[in-house]
Design an enzyme around this catalytic site. Structure first.
Site, PDB file in Angstrom:
ATOM      1  N   GLY A   8       0.789  -1.226   0.000  1.00  0.00           N
ATOM      2  CA  GLY A   8       0.000   0.000   0.000  1.00  0.00           C
ATOM      3  C   GLY A   8       0.818   1.272   0.000  1.00  0.00           C
ATOM      4  N   ARG A  23     -14.045  19.838   7.747  1.00  0.00           N
ATOM      5  CA  ARG A  23     -15.132  19.937   8.732  1.00  0.00           C
ATOM      6  C   ARG A  23     -14.627  19.808  10.163  1.00  0.00           C
ATOM      7  NH1 ARG A  23     -19.242  15.893   5.698  1.00  0.00           N
ATOM      8  NH2 ARG A  23     -17.238  15.129   4.904  1.00  0.00           N
ATOM      9  N   HIS A  31     -14.755  24.807   3.997  1.00  0.00           N
ATOM     10  CA  HIS A  31     -15.945  24.664   4.843  1.00  0.00           C
ATOM     11  C   HIS A  31     -16.111  25.873   5.753  1.00  0.00           C
ATOM     12  CE1 HIS A  31     -19.223  22.523   6.656  1.00  0.00           C
ATOM     13  NE2 HIS A  31     -18.674  22.554   7.844  1.00  0.00           N
ATOM     14  N   ASP A  51     -28.466  26.206   6.962  1.00  0.00           N
ATOM     15  CA  ASP A  51     -28.318  26.472   8.395  1.00  0.00           C
ATOM     16  C   ASP A  51     -27.919  27.927   8.588  1.00  0.00           C
ATOM     17  OD1 ASP A  51     -25.402  26.714   8.227  1.00  0.00           O
ATOM     18  OD2 ASP A  51     -25.411  24.545   7.992  1.00  0.00           O
ATOM     19  N   LYS A  72     -31.927  24.304  12.189  1.00  0.00           N
ATOM     20  CA  LYS A  72     -31.762  22.859  12.356  1.00  0.00           C
ATOM     21  C   LYS A  72     -31.005  22.555  13.631  1.00  0.00           C
ATOM     22  CE  LYS A  72     -27.378  22.211   9.932  1.00  0.00           C
ATOM     23  NZ  LYS A  72     -26.660  21.626   8.803  1.00  0.00           N
ATOM     24  N   ALA A  93     -26.187  13.860   1.881  1.00  0.00           N
ATOM     25  CA  ALA A  93     -27.379  14.560   1.376  1.00  0.00           C
ATOM     26  C   ALA A  93     -28.544  14.567   2.354  1.00  0.00           C
ATOM     27  CB  ALA A  93     -27.826  13.995   0.027  1.00  0.00           C
ATOM     28  N   THR A 110     -28.915  16.479   5.164  1.00  0.00           N
ATOM     29  CA  THR A 110     -29.249  17.867   5.520  1.00  0.00           C
ATOM     30  C   THR A 110     -29.992  18.559   4.392  1.00  0.00           C
ATOM     31  OG1 THR A 110     -27.324  18.068   6.978  1.00  0.00           O
ATOM     32  CG2 THR A 110     -28.266  20.106   6.152  1.00  0.00           C
TER      33      THR A 110
END
Length: 323
Positions: free
Chosen positions: A43, A101, A135, A175, A199, A233, A235
């Protein structure tokens, strides 16, 4: 002894999203540098560039798609190879910035992984970052060096204005935290009124939210539901349902990054939104595409930013002074 050298732009691509990198290189009028890259049996990743990169202004394009950790590692190895081969300046181009995030601690004993990402690229040898729709904007401050934060807003909003500009629109944020972005959308859509979805999120259950209520006037309007990314998907589709429940005439979803994990495609297919508009910052497999999906190219924006950086111009000028 004096010597005046010419600047030499070179564009490199990892294996995560070669289509986008090739498009960017074509827009710039330069080819991608031939690169040998493969995985060992255990790997480990091996990378070698097949041309001299000494003294070059190097731009390394890699979008952090799944398997995300593998592609991040490959990009770090590419940067290290460039540093050791005496590239003059190394700019890491991140159409999608992995771990964005995780930009703050919600509870004790959590990491701030977005900061770790910036540290990794700095340690590897990156001099500069070019990102698309982070983000949160604060991530720019995590990297100890220049960060060019590009916005897909002009590309997405111009498409929406052409297709839906003759209808009564409302711009909706999924939001309260993305109201600033929604305000920019509103300005580009002739002052369309704003709304947002109130939310709640359970911090113990990732990727799950509850759309409580719509704040703002959406009745009888085509709602442009804007976000930076679509992951599972959950939210965005719950927000679309909430808008229809409040009497919206239609819902169009617009987002920069189409992650489309797990049940995302089925949820988007089955939700009431009439169109889902995204950019190609992330590769979308053929089996993940569906009729309502519209993909716009981010390559012209990235190539213009690379040209401005290479020519010591102004990236901010691409966004009317807002970048």
């Amino acid at each position: 002894m004096k010597r005046t050298t010419e600047k030499n732009l070179m564009v490199f691509s990892g294996r995560a999203h070669p289509g986008l990198a090739a498009e960017v290189a074509e827009e710039l009028g330069s080819g991608l540098v031939p690169t040998q890259a493969y995985d060992f049996a255990n790997g480990e990743i091996y990378v070698r560039f097949e041309e001299s990169v000494r003294g070059s202004d190097a731009f390394v394009i890699q979008s952090h798609t799944s398997p995300i950790n593998e592609w991040i590692m490959e990009q770090l190895i590419m940067v290290d190879a460039l540093k050791r081969a005496s590239a003059k300046r190394i700019t890491v181009v991140l159409p999608f910035y992995g771990y964005a995030r995780q930009d703050k601690k919600h509870r004790g004993r959590e990491p701030i992984s977005a900061r770790l990402m910036a540290d990794l690229f700095k340690t590897a040898g990156a001099n500069r970052l070019i990102c698309v729709d982070l983000h949160t904007s604060q991530i720019q401050g995590f990297f100890d060096g220049p960060v060019d934060h590009l916005m897909a807003l002009p590309i997405l909003s111009d498409y929406v204005a052409r297709k839906y500009g003759d209808q009564q629109l409302a711009v909706v944020s999924p939001d309260a935290g993305r109201i600033k972005v929604a305000e920019q959308w509103s300005a580009r859509l002739g002052g369309a009124p704003l709304a947002f979805i109130h939310k709640t999120r359970d911090i113990d259950r990732p990727n799950e939210t509850v759309a409580n209520r719509v704040v703002g006037e959406v009745k009888g309007r085509v709602c442009i539901l804007v976000d930076d990314m679509i992951d599972t998907a959950g939210t965005i589709t719950k927000a679309a349902d909430a808008l229809y429940a409040e009497g919206a005439a239609g819902v169009v979803i617009a987002a920069t990054h189409a992650i489309l994990s797990g049940p995302a495609v089925d949820r988007l297919k089955n939700c009431q939104a009439s169109e889902v508009i995204v950019t190609n910052t992330l590769p979308i497999a053929e089996e993940r595409r569906f009729d309502k999906l519209t993909e716009l190219s981010i390559a012209p924006l990235i190539s213009r930013a690379i040209r401005e950086v290479f020519e010591d111009g102004s990236v901010t000028s691409l966004f009317e002074g807002r970048a």
